[in-house]
Structures are given as C-alpha cells and as structure tokens.
Design an enzyme around this catalytic site. Sequence first.
Site, short mmCIF file in Angstrom:
data_model
loop_
_atom_site.label_atom_id
_atom_site.label_comp_id
_atom_site.label_asym_id
_atom_site.label_seq_id
_atom_site.Cartn_x
_atom_site.Cartn_y
_atom_site.Cartn_z
N HIS A 1 29.62 39.76 37.72
CA HIS A 1 30.82 38.97 37.98
C HIS A 1 31.51 38.57 36.69
CE1 HIS A 1 32.87 35.37 39.98
NE2 HIS A 1 33.22 36.40 40.71
N LYS B 1 33.90 38.90 33.47
CA LYS B 1 35.16 39.57 33.17
C LYS B 1 35.37 39.46 31.67
CE LYS B 1 35.68 37.69 37.48
NZ LYS B 1 35.02 36.49 38.02
N ASP C 1 39.16 45.64 19.43
CA ASP C 1 38.92 45.84 17.99
C ASP C 1 37.89 44.86 17.42
OD1 ASP C 1 40.65 47.97 17.92
OD2 ASP C 1 42.35 46.83 17.16
N HIS D 1 41.29 29.34 42.09
CA HIS D 1 40.16 30.23 41.80
C HIS D 1 39.47 29.85 40.49
CE1 HIS D 1 38.29 34.32 40.96
NE2 HIS D 1 37.94 34.12 42.21
N LYS E 1 37.16 28.14 37.56
CA LYS E 1 35.76 27.72 37.47
C LYS E 1 35.66 26.83 36.23
CE LYS E 1 35.74 32.33 38.88
NZ LYS E 1 35.91 32.16 40.29
N ASP F 1 32.48 13.78 30.97
CA ASP F 1 32.76 12.62 30.12
C ASP F 1 33.87 12.85 29.11
OD1 ASP F 1 30.77 11.20 31.39
OD2 ASP F 1 29.25 11.61 29.88
#
Length: 399
Positions: free
Chosen positions: A145, A147, A152, A317, A319, A324
């Site tokens: 999962h 990405k 370079d 979508h 995450k 704090d």
Amino acid sequence: MIFSILFFILVLICLWLYLDFTYGRKRHVKELKKLNFPERKSDIRIFTDGTDLFEDLFKELETATDHIHVLFYIVQNDAFSERFLQILEDKAKSGVEVRLLLDWIGSFGFKRNYREKLKRNHVQFAFCHVPRFPFFFYTLQKRNHRKITVIDGKAGYVGGYNIGKEYIGGDPKLSPWRDYHLKLQGEGVHDLQMQFLADWTLATKEKVKKDPRYFPPLPKGTSQHRFSATEGVELEAIYIRFINGAKRSFYIGSPYFVPSAPLFDALSDALDRGVEITIVVPKLSDHALVQEASYPYFRKLLKKGAHVYQFETGFFHAKILIRDDSDCDIGTANFDNRSLFLNHELNCYIYDPTVVAHAKSLLLQDISHSSRLTLRQLNQPNFFRNCKEWIAQSISHFL
C-alpha cells in the site's frame, strides 16, 4: 444428501481458509525483514490537492536525468493514467532508467497492452505481492500500500494519492478528492530510495546494486522526521506508543476507522486521562461496510467525550495523526485492521513544529467542511444499518 455434501464442502473450504491464513501469517512473521530508518532532516511540502500534486510531480519526472523509481498501489485505466505512463515511456526512451512497481490487487485491472507498451519503451515494470501457493488466501490479502516516487535520488514523494482521474476530481461521486501527500528534498530521500529498492527486489528477485547514483549526496533540510516502514506486524504497537505519549490532544484523520482492540483501548485510556481526541472520517464511502464497521467504536468513544467529524465536501482519504501539536504522522497507513495487520505501509513521523502546525491547520480546514457525528444519530433505530454493522464486525480484520 445434496445438502450434506454442500455443507461438508463448505466446512472444508472454511477450514482451508483458516489454515491457509493462520500458517501463512506465521510464516510471514517468521520471515519478516524490514528496514529501520534513522531520524533525518529534509525540506517537506504537504500537498492536499491532486491537481497541484501531480503538476509538481510530473514536472519533476520530466526533468529527471538519471533514474525514476515509482511504486503505486493503484494505477487506473484512464486518460490521466495514460498521461503519467507516457511521461515514464518518454523518459525511458531518452535514456533515463525507469522502474514502475504496482500492487497486483490494487492495480488488478491494469491493462496488458499498457504493460507491453511500457516494456517496449524500456520501462522496467513489475507487479508486487502476487498471490502464491501454498498460502494463496493469505498472500491474496497482503498488499503493498506504499506510494513512493524517487527521482534522481534527490526528490521523493509519499502519501495517500494514487494515479487515476478520481485523484484530480474526475469522479463525480468522490469529487473533490481530499488527501495528504508529502514531497521531500534532503536526507529523507535516501530512505525512500532504500525502501523502493527493497520492495523491487522482493517483487522481482533482482538484486539491485546500491549504485552511488541512486544515493547522491543530500543536503540537510529544515524539518526533522523519521520514516517507519511496516509490513502488517509492528504498526499496532507503534500507534499505541504514539497515543500513549499524548498529554493534551490527539487528532486522527483517516478514510477508514476500524482499530484493533488494543488500539481502541489506548484511545479509551487517553480519554480517561483527559486527552481531547478528535477523529475525522469521510461522510461518503468508497467501499462497502467500512462506515458501518466504525460505528460501534464511535458510539463508545462519543460516550467518553471524543469528537467525531464526517467530511462532507468530497471524499476524505488523508492519513494523519497529530499529537499535542508537537509531532505528526503522515503516510500511507489507514486507521484500520488491514493497515495494521496485512498491508505494507510507509509513514513519516514529523517533529518540526512549523510543519506540524501547518498540518494541523489543514486538518482544521477539513473539519470546517465537516459535520459533527452525534451519539443520537448513531442510536436512531435502523434495521438495515444494524445488519450491515453486524456483517462488518464479523469481517473487520479484512476491512
């Protein structure tokens, strides 16, 4: 007689699935090899709009002079994906080394003619996490999962976006798509490169030499951070430690909210000691049952004083975890059992107060476009929702 035979076959199938998953899991844990990354300093930019992200990413791809390494969970079959693939092909034809790695399930519909055209144009292409015997069912559940894009060895990207028209607002139902993706320039790119090469080797069995051109000298950036790569084993403990360290506030942004029992207990304990917990999820759903799977947890947390918001202007979508106002986590892992116990994920823990404050401002902006979920709403009689909740709970490990 026929009923008895069918019942016996069903029992055998269930037994096979159970043994396949159980022993496949044991072998996975036994053979686990993961990379551990140190704290780094990089310049970090957060993208929340797909059009802005891909304008920047495509520009970087087009200026590559040595190599391009790309890993995505999903590449769709649409005009936007074709534009992305064409850039890779053009760079490969010009002499730039290009590798493209896709998850087999996530990109299951990726056309054969796309793959053949990539290879004809000298793009090195592979699928990762292809299901295999003897533990076919378990390996079918494991997904890469992550990405990751490395250009370079100097610029890197990681986050929630994949390649497809929906990520730039092309799906009317899920538009606009709201996500968080990082661009890094500095020391952290070394770790993104290391993880990509490890994933490529695992998928292809090709032992890629650690060529110096993959790891050019990199300047220190301004933001301290550390990458955490997990493979369905350690993420639960990492999240629990992160929550346990909260003293005042803890924010969670995730498209899916299906925590494990220990992780839920950590959130409950945090509320008991006075930590303010805020959770942001989408009001829209892109998968069946994921919303219903979250409702039993929300009821208990709401009773204890947590705040739950449902993002309304598009599909959420992102995450992200913020603790704090001092550190945050942005990456590829959802707050669900699949990310905790099955997926290969990559998260970036950021300790720069300036970047954390910016991330929080983005999340607060998303909250301003959300409606607050109440206990009264969840407790309203709804037979069909209750049925879906029951089904969702029974298969929550795979959601």
